[in-house]
Design an enzyme around this catalytic site. Structure first.
Site, short mmCIF file in Angstrom:
data_model
loop_
_atom_site.label_atom_id
_atom_site.label_comp_id
_atom_site.label_asym_id
_atom_site.label_seq_id
_atom_site.Cartn_x
_atom_site.Cartn_y
_atom_site.Cartn_z
N ALA A 168 0.84 -1.20 0.00
CA ALA A 168 0.00 0.00 0.00
C ALA A 168 0.87 1.24 0.00
O ALA A 168 2.01 1.23 0.46
CB ALA A 168 -0.93 0.01 1.21
N ASP A 169 0.30 2.32 -0.51
CA ASP A 169 0.95 3.62 -0.43
C ASP A 169 -0.13 4.67 -0.29
O ASP A 169 -1.22 4.53 -0.86
CB ASP A 169 1.81 3.90 -1.66
CG ASP A 169 2.69 5.13 -1.47
OD1 ASP A 169 3.32 5.24 -0.40
OD2 ASP A 169 2.74 5.98 -2.36
N THR A 170 0.17 5.71 0.46
CA THR A 170 -0.75 6.81 0.69
C THR A 170 0.02 8.11 0.55
O THR A 170 1.11 8.24 1.12
CB THR A 170 -1.38 6.72 2.09
OG1 THR A 170 -2.13 5.50 2.17
CG2 THR A 170 -2.30 7.89 2.37
N GLU A 171 -0.54 9.04 -0.20
CA GLU A 171 0.11 10.34 -0.39
C GLU A 171 -0.91 11.45 -0.31
O GLU A 171 -2.07 11.28 -0.70
CB GLU A 171 0.84 10.40 -1.74
CG GLU A 171 1.94 9.39 -1.93
CD GLU A 171 3.15 9.55 -1.03
OE1 GLU A 171 3.31 10.61 -0.39
OE2 GLU A 171 3.95 8.60 -0.96
N ALA A 179 -3.44 3.63 -2.53
CA ALA A 179 -3.52 2.48 -3.42
C ALA A 179 -3.16 1.24 -2.62
O ALA A 179 -2.26 1.28 -1.78
CB ALA A 179 -2.56 2.63 -4.60
#
Length: 189
Positions: free
Chosen positions: A69-72, A106
């Site tokens: 996962a990635d968060t921005e 995502a």
């Protein structure tokens, strides 16, 4: 077996919140946005790369599913990653002050047989921050290691009068989308 390709304590807490069992797998994936890469494509690529790197690091097991996962935080097309220092954090928070920004998350599940993503796009309204609020927040050190220099589940909750989308996505792992993806991969708690 589910593996989590993340060092984020928030992602671990969120998976545990929904009763999901998992094992951690350490990955080291560069988080650098490519020239001309959209914020959505960037977040998706990093999450996918984490999941793929995790799959390469786990035992060759046909049952292995790896979650990446990635968060921005995104404002005016700029991706706010994790601040390098207090000055960087202050600059990010000043830009967010009194404005609406987006938080993109995502989530990718990857196995030996397939790969599949889910996405979360949340609008977050930030109150106009006073100098005292900004100084107090920076002194708390809560901004360290946080995309956009804030943690919505902490002191920064007082800065957010409204959000539209996934609260858990802003924390780092959109739980509805994650649970849906895990069901599709046959992962059970």
């Amino acid at each position: 077996m589910l593996y989590l390709a993340s060092q984020s304590p928030r992602r671990r807490e969120l998976l545990e919140l929904i009763g999901q069992r998992y094992e951690l797998v350490h990955v080291d994936v560069p988080e650098l946005r490519g020239v001309g890469e959209s914020p959505q494509d960037y977040v998706s690529r990093v999450a996918r790369d984490k999941a793929r790197a995790g799959l390469a690091a786990v035992p060759a097991d046909s049952d292995a599913v790896v979650l990446g996962a990635d968060t921005e935080v995104v404002l005016d097309g700029d991706v706010f990653g994790k601040p390098a220092d207090a000055d960087d954090a202050a600059a990010m928070l000043r830009r967010l002050s009194g404005r609406v920004h987006r938080v993109l998350s995502a989530v990718w599940c990857v196995s030996a047989a397939r790969e599949e993503p889910r996405f979360s796009d949340t609008e977050v309204s930030f109150a106009a921050l006073t100098t005292a609020q900004l100084d107090d927040y920076l002194a708390s050190d809560e901004w360290r290691g946080k995309a956009g220099a804030y943690a919505i589940q902490g002191r920064a909750a007082a800065f957010v009068p409204h959000l539209s989308g996934s609260y858990s996505g802003v924390m780092g792992l959109p739980l509805f989308e994650t649970a849906e993806l895990l069901v599709r991969f046959g992962v059970r708690t």
